[in-house]
Design an enzyme around this catalytic site. Structure first.
Site, PDB file in Angstrom:
ATOM      1  N   HIS A   1    -108.714 -29.046-106.740  1.00 28.37           N
ATOM      2  CA  HIS A   1    -110.006 -29.728-106.794  1.00 28.37           C
ATOM      3  C   HIS A   1    -110.824 -29.405-105.554  1.00 28.37           C
ATOM      4  CE1 HIS A   1    -108.534 -32.599-103.903  1.00 28.37           C
ATOM      5  NE2 HIS A   1    -107.574 -33.047-104.709  1.00 28.37           N
TER       6      HIS A   1
ATOM      7  N   HIS B   1    -109.027 -29.275-102.029  1.00 27.57           N
ATOM      8  CA  HIS B   1    -108.222 -28.066-101.825  1.00 27.57           C
ATOM      9  C   HIS B   1    -109.145 -26.855-101.651  1.00 27.57           C
ATOM     10  CE1 HIS B   1    -105.705 -30.433-104.876  1.00 27.57           C
ATOM     11  NE2 HIS B   1    -105.133 -30.646-103.699  1.00 27.57           N
TER      12      HIS B   1
ATOM     13  N   CYS C   1     -93.528 -45.290 -98.353  1.00 25.35           N
ATOM     14  CA  CYS C   1     -94.602 -45.147 -99.343  1.00 25.35           C
ATOM     15  C   CYS C   1     -94.288 -43.926-100.195  1.00 25.35           C
ATOM     16  CB  CYS C   1     -95.962 -44.990 -98.667  1.00 25.35           C
ATOM     17  SG  CYS C   1     -97.240 -44.565 -99.875  1.00 25.35           S
TER      18      CYS C   1
ATOM     19  N   CYS D   1     -97.138 -41.220-100.135  1.00 30.43           N
ATOM     20  CA  CYS D   1     -97.171 -40.321 -98.972  1.00 30.43           C
ATOM     21  C   CYS D   1     -95.835 -39.633 -98.756  1.00 30.43           C
ATOM     22  CB  CYS D   1     -97.495 -41.082 -97.698  1.00 30.43           C
ATOM     23  SG  CYS D   1     -99.032 -41.966 -97.739  1.00 30.43           S
TER      24      CYS D   1
ATOM     25  N   CYS E   1    -100.021 -49.427 -97.357  1.00 34.32           N
ATOM     26  CA  CYS E   1    -100.230 -48.044 -96.915  1.00 34.32           C
ATOM     27  C   CYS E   1    -101.733 -47.800 -96.861  1.00 34.32           C
ATOM     28  CB  CYS E   1     -99.576 -47.076 -97.897  1.00 34.32           C
ATOM     29  SG  CYS E   1    -100.309 -45.434 -97.833  1.00 34.32           S
TER      30      CYS E   1
ATOM     31  N   HIS F   1    -102.807 -45.284 -99.733  1.00 36.10           N
ATOM     32  CA  HIS F   1    -102.629 -45.627-101.149  1.00 36.10           C
ATOM     33  C   HIS F   1    -102.907 -47.090-101.472  1.00 36.10           C
ATOM     34  CE1 HIS F   1    -100.543 -41.757-100.796  1.00 36.10           C
ATOM     35  NE2 HIS F   1    -100.959 -41.590-102.037  1.00 36.10           N
TER      36      HIS F   1
ATOM     37  N   LYS G   1    -113.103 -42.128-103.582  1.00 32.69           N
ATOM     38  CA  LYS G   1    -112.035 -41.139-103.711  1.00 32.69           C
ATOM     39  C   LYS G   1    -112.057 -40.469-105.091  1.00 32.69           C
ATOM     40  CE  LYS G   1    -107.399 -40.658-102.077  1.00 32.69           C
ATOM     41  NZ  LYS G   1    -106.323 -41.159-101.302  1.00 32.69           N
TER      42      LYS G   1
ATOM     43  N   LYS H   1    -108.385 -38.686-111.168  1.00 32.48           N
ATOM     44  CA  LYS H   1    -108.431 -38.337-112.580  1.00 32.48           C
ATOM     45  C   LYS H   1    -108.920 -39.528-113.391  1.00 32.48           C
ATOM     46  CE  LYS H   1    -105.310 -34.909-114.496  1.00 32.48           C
ATOM     47  NZ  LYS H   1    -103.931 -34.614-114.730  1.00 32.48           N
TER      48      LYS H   1
HETATM   49  N1  MSP Z   1     -98.100 -30.751 -99.497  1.00 31.94           N
HETATM   50  C1  MSP Z   1     -98.767 -31.393 -98.430  1.00 31.94           C
HETATM   51  C2  MSP Z   1     -99.096 -30.428 -97.320  1.00 31.94           C
HETATM   52  C3  MSP Z   1     -97.945 -29.651 -96.791  1.00 31.94           C
HETATM   53  S1  MSP Z   1     -98.480 -28.491 -95.628  1.00 31.94           S
HETATM   54  C4  MSP Z   1     -97.096 -27.839 -94.999  1.00 31.94           C
HETATM   55  C5  MSP Z   1    -100.060 -32.010 -98.927  1.00 31.94           C
HETATM   56  N2  MSP Z   1    -100.558 -31.519-100.064  1.00 31.94           N
HETATM   57  S2  MSP Z   1    -101.933 -31.984-100.765  1.00 31.94           S
HETATM   58  O1  MSP Z   1    -101.982 -31.332-102.045  1.00 31.94           O
HETATM   59  O2  MSP Z   1    -102.047 -33.395-100.765  1.00 31.94           O
HETATM   60  O3  MSP Z   1    -103.061 -31.349 -99.913  1.00 31.94           O
HETATM   61  C6  MSP Z   1    -103.669 -32.022 -98.853  1.00 31.94           C
HETATM   62  C7  MSP Z   1    -104.765 -31.146 -98.341  1.00 31.94           C
HETATM   63  O4  MSP Z   1    -105.707 -30.842 -99.416  1.00 31.94           O
HETATM   64  C8  MSP Z   1    -105.647 -31.742 -97.270  1.00 31.94           C
HETATM   65  O5  MSP Z   1    -105.069 -31.666 -95.995  1.00 31.94           O
HETATM   66  C9  MSP Z   1    -106.868 -30.880 -97.418  1.00 31.94           C
HETATM   67  O6  MSP Z   1    -106.609 -29.595 -96.960  1.00 31.94           O
HETATM   68  C10 MSP Z   1    -107.017 -30.823 -98.925  1.00 31.94           C
HETATM   69  N3  MSP Z   1    -107.709 -31.985 -99.464  1.00 31.94           N
HETATM   70  C11 MSP Z   1    -107.303 -32.742-100.521  1.00 31.94           C
HETATM   71  N4  MSP Z   1    -108.249 -33.675-100.769  1.00 31.94           N
HETATM   72  C12 MSP Z   1    -109.262 -33.568 -99.886  1.00 31.94           C
HETATM   73  C13 MSP Z   1    -110.534 -34.151 -99.753  1.00 31.94           C
HETATM   74  N5  MSP Z   1    -110.962 -35.117-100.532  1.00 31.94           N
HETATM   75  N6  MSP Z   1    -111.357 -33.664 -98.797  1.00 31.94           N
HETATM   76  C14 MSP Z   1    -111.009 -32.616 -98.010  1.00 31.94           C
HETATM   77  N7  MSP Z   1    -109.829 -32.028 -98.131  1.00 31.94           N
HETATM   78  C15 MSP Z   1    -108.855 -32.582 -98.916  1.00 31.94           C
HETATM   79  O7  MSP Z   1    -100.584 -32.867 -98.248  1.00 31.94           O
END
Ligand code: MSP
Length: 520
Positions: A18, A21, A126, A129, A143, A146, A295, A298
C-alpha cells in the site's frame, strides 16, 4: 569508487503493498538513482518478512499453509515493485534458505560467546506488534499502535543480553550525530536509553509457534520477528559474496518509518555489536502517511494501492506527489484532492507547459533544428543559466539531508524561471521581425538547455519523464539515461551540448490535466 547500500524494511506478508510501503520503496529507489547519477555504486535491497504468529494466523484464516500464503503475497510485493519500475538489486525473503542459515549461524555465534541465555519471562505481549511491552510503554494499559490491551504471557525463553550493550550504544549514537536521522528520532532514542535497557526475548516455544527459524542450539524453540528479520540486511550481502560484506555493509543506509524505530535503533545495533560487525552508516527514519480519516485499513476501505495509483495517474505523477508532499521525517496527509492539485499545478501546468511551449516554438520557427548561440548573452540568459546552476547545487544539499521535497522545490523554482524567461524574452513576438530570428533561435536554445538540465536533474525522482524528455530532445531514442557515457555528456556545460544540425521533436503532452468531477 564511492558506494551506498540502501535498504527498505522487509514488509510483512500479511497485507498487500500500500501507500506506506510504496513511499519507503520509492524513496529508496530515488536515492539509488540519485547516487548512481553521481557515479556511486549503489545497491538496493527490499523483500518480505514472512515468519511469525501474524502470518501463520493470516494463512490459517485464508484456509492455506503459511508457506503457500507467504509465496503468494511475497510474489505480489515483487510484482508490484517491478510494475512500479523500482530498481531494486535484490529481493530477499526471510524464508530463503541462505537467510535461515545465516540467522542460525549468527545465533550460534553469539550463543557460544555467552550473549544468549535461557530464562523465564512474564510480560505484556502485543500480538499485533509481535513484541513484549514494558508497562511504561503502554498508554492506558493499551498498545499505543494497536489500541488493544496486550496479553500477559509468562514462559521460558531465550534472551539476548541486550542490556550489556547499552553504554556502548549510547556512546555510538552520541558520538555520531548522523547515525539516526532526522535529529528528533535520534533524540527520542537517546531519551529512551536513559531507562535501563532490558534483555531481548528472541524465541518462542515451537509447541506454540512453528512458523519460525529453529534455534540451532535448542530444537524446541524457534526465533522469529526481529532476530530473524533484521539480519536480512547482512544475510543478503553475505549471499552476494565477501566483497559486498566488506565494501557495502559499512555504507548501509536503512530506510524505515517511525513505527519500527526501536528495533532498528536499539536491537539492531546491539546485535551488530555482539557479532563484532560495524554499525550501519545511517538509519533514516520517516513519518507516517495518514489518509483523510486516519489509519489506512482494509475494513475502512481506504487503502491506497500503488498499482491503482499508477493506472489512474501515472507512476511518475504518483512518485512526484509522494516525494514532494512529505517532508522526510514528518507525517503527511494523503488525499486524492491534494494529489490532483499537485499534478495539475506542478506537472501539467509548470513542467508540461514549459516542455510543450518550447518544443512547439522550435518546431514552428525552425522545423525542430536547434539554432546556434552567439558569443554574447543578455542578463536574462545569464540569470536563467545561473538559476539552474543554483538548483543543481541546492538539489545536492537537500538530498544529502533527504529533503526530497525541498530538492524538488528548488528544481521547480528553476523551472518557473524558465517559464518566466519565455515571458521576458517573448520569442513569439520577436519572430514577427525577420531581423530578430537569430535571437529567437538563441532564446529557444537556452530553453532547450533548461529542458536538458531538467531531464538530468529530475531523473532520480521522475525516471520515466526524464527518459521521455530525452526522446523529445532528440538525445536518445529510447531514453537510455542509465548509460553512463550519455549521462556524462548530459553534464556538458550549458550551451555546449546541442551540435549543429541537432533536431528536437515536436511537442507532446507529458501530463494531461486531470479534471475534477464537479461534485468533488
Ligand atoms: N516486517 C517488519 C519490518 C522488518 S525490517 C527488518 C515490518 N513490516 S511492515 O510491513 O509493517 O512494514 C512497516 C514499514 O512499512 C514502515 O516502517 C514503513 O516503511 C512502511 N509503512 C507502512 N505503513 C506506513 C504508513 N502509513 N506511512 C509510511 N510508511 C509506512 O514492520
Amino acid at each position: 569508487m564511492d558506494r551506498i547500500y540502501i535498504t527498505t524494511p522487509l514488509y510483512y506478508v500479511n497485507a498487500e503493498p500500500h501507500l506506506g510501503h510504496t513511499y519507503t520503496t520509492v524513496v529508496a529507489d530515488t536515492l539509488k538513482r540519485y547516487y548512481q547519477s553521481l557515479g556511486f555504486e549503489a545497491f538496493m535491497l527490499t523483500g518480505t518478512d514472512e515468519h511469525g504468529d501474524k502470518i501463520a494466523q493470516a494463512a490459517h484464516a485464508a484456509g492455506t499453509t503459511p508457506n503457500a500464503y507467504a509465496d503468494q503475497i511475497s510474489h505480489r510485493f515483487r510484482v508490484t515493485w517491478d510494475n512500479c519500475g523500482i530498481a531494486y538489486d535484490h529481493f530477499i525473503r526471510t524464508t530463503d534458505a541462505y537467510h535461515k542459515n545465516y540467522v542460525q549461524k549468527f545465533l550460534q555465534k553469539i550463543y557460544d560467546q555467552g550473549d544468549i541465555y535461557f530464562g523465564e519471562y512474564g510480560g505484556f505481549y502485543c500480538y499485533g506488534c509481535e513484541r513484549f511491552y514494558t508497562e511504561k510503554e503502554l498508554i492506558d494499559g493499551k498498545c499505543p499502535d494497536h489500541q488493544k490491551a496486550p496479553d500477559f504471557i509468562s514462559e521460558k525463553n531465550y534472551f539476548f543480553r541486550m542490556g550489556k550493550y547499552q553504554e556502548r550504544l549510547i556512546q555510538a549514537i552520541q558520538s555520531n550525530p548522523a547515525l539516526i536521522r532526522p535529529e528528533h528520532y535520534r533524540t527520542e532514542v537517546l531519551a529512551s536509553l536513559r531507562e535501563p535497557l532490558e534483555d531481548l526475548c528472541i524465541s518462542r516455544p515451537a509447541s506454540r509457534l512453528q512458523w519460525g527459524i529453529p534455534l540451532p542450539f535448542d530444537a524446541n524453540y524457534v526465533t522469529y520477528v526481529w532476530f530473524d528479520a533484521l539480519l536480512n540486511y547482512v544475510s543478503a550481502l553475505e549471499h552476494r559474496g565477501r566483497d559486498s560484506m566488506l565494501t557495502l555493509w559499512p555504507k548501509a543506509n536503512h530506510l524505515i518509518a517511525k513505527d519500527i524505530l526501536k528495533p532498528h535503533a536499539v536491537y539492531w545495533p546491539t546485535m551488530l555489536m555482539a557479532a563484532g560487525l560495524p554499525l550501519y552508516e545511517h538509519l533514516n527514519v520517516h513519518g507516517y502517511w495518514v489518509v483523510d480519516s486516519g489509519k489506512m485499513s482494509k475494513s475502512l476501505g481506504n487503502v491506497i494501492r500503488p498499482l491503482e495509483m499508477k493506472a489512474r495517474f501515472g507512476m511518475d505523477a504518483f512518485r512526484y506527489f509522494l516525494l514532494r508532499e512529505m517532508p522526510f521525517g514528518q507525517d503527511a496527509k494523503f488525499s486524492e484532492e491534494a494529489l490532483v492539485t499537485r499534478i495539475n499545478a506542478d506537472l501539467a501546468n509548470n513542467l508540461g507547459n514549459l516542455v510543450s511551449r518550447v518544443l512547439a516554438m522550435e518546431q514552428k520557427y525552425f522545423g525542430g533544428l536547434v539554432q546556434p548561440l552567439s558569443s554574447t548573452q543578455t542578463a536574462e540568459d545569464r540569470d536563467l543559466q545561473a538559476k539552474f546552476a543554483w538548483a543543481e547545487k541546492a538539489r545536492e544539499d537537500y538530498m544529502r539531508d533527504l529533503q526530497f521535497h525541498r530538492a524538488l522545490e528548488a528544481l521547480w523554482s528553476a523551472l518557473d524561471q524558465a517559464n518566466r524567461y519565455i515571458v521576458q524574452t517573448a520569442p513569439f513576438t520577436l519572430i514577427k521581425d525577420p531581423a530578430k530570428e537569430s535571437r529567437v533561435g538563441e532564446v529557444l536554445h537556452h530553453l532547450l538547455e533548461s529542458l536538458r538540465m531538467l531531464s538530468r536533474l529530475l531523473a532520480p525522482f521522475l525516471p520515466d519523464t526524464s527518459k521521455e524528455l530525452l526522446v523529445l530532445l532528440g538525445i536518445s531514442d529510447e531514453g537510455a539515461v542509465r548509460d553512463s557515457s550519455l549521462n556524462r555528456s548530459l553534464e556538458a556545460p550549458w550551451g555546449r551540448f546541442f551540435e549543429h544540425g541537432h533536431k528536437v521533436k515536436g511537442p507532446k503532452v507529458l501530463f494531461p490535466r486531470i479534471e475534477i468531477p464537479a461534485e468533488a
